[in-house]
Design an enzyme around this catalytic site. Sequence first.
Site, PDB file in Angstrom:
ATOM      1  N   CYS A  62       0.818  -1.077  -0.069  1.00  9.37           N
ATOM      2  CA  CYS A  62      -0.089   0.058   0.085  1.00  9.37           C
ATOM      3  C   CYS A  62       1.049   1.290  -0.252  1.00  9.37           C
ATOM      4  CB  CYS A  62      -0.853  -0.018   1.464  1.00  9.37           C
ATOM      5  SG  CYS A  62      -1.866   1.481   1.393  1.00  9.37           S
TER       6      CYS A  62
ATOM      7  N   CYS B 269      -8.176  -5.378 -10.218  1.00 11.70           N
ATOM      8  CA  CYS B 269      -7.771  -4.389 -10.965  1.00 11.70           C
ATOM      9  C   CYS B 269      -7.316  -3.064 -10.196  1.00 11.70           C
ATOM     10  CB  CYS B 269      -8.825  -3.740 -12.053  1.00 11.70           C
ATOM     11  SG  CYS B 269      -8.609  -2.711 -13.295  1.00 11.70           S
TER      12      CYS B 269
HETATM   13 ZN   LIG Z   1      -2.841   0.915   3.482  1.00 12.56          ZN
END
Ligand SMILES: [Zn+2]
Length: 152
Positions: free
Chosen positions: A65, A137
Amino acid sequence: MLTWKNVMDFAVNGNPKPDKRVEKTDAEWREVLTPEQFKIARAKGTEAPGTGALCSVYEEGQYNCVCCNTPLFDSSIKFESSSGWPSFTQPIKENAIKYEKDTTFGMVRVEVMCNVCDAHLGHVFPDGPQPSGLRYCVNSESMTMDTSHKEV
Ligand SMILES: [Zn+2]
């Protein structure tokens, strides 16, 4: 292995519990992200297809992330979908991703987010390759690649 049935169940009945939570204000996120990363990951934007830096990267490693550095996907589950966005068939861990029904633009889709910090990643569709049949996606801008974690 997660299937579309699991994804719908998470989106409708609640998501798996994350290992931890990271919560920051928009002002705090702006300090650590580029304007483009902020637009995609915190304001649910979408990068233009084919423009993402990670589209044509097939190096081994983990996709983390961009906001909180939690591992989300692994290069071994990346595949070429020709959609113009990095595509994966599974999350790295069952509780890495958060799912929510998204009815914007007159479509019913399932939005995928980082389960730790709620960063917008993209969408998941039931038209991926077998055996899971899933296609995550994901915007390149929502992830950073960590090539120090190679699968053995
Ligand atoms: Zn995160």
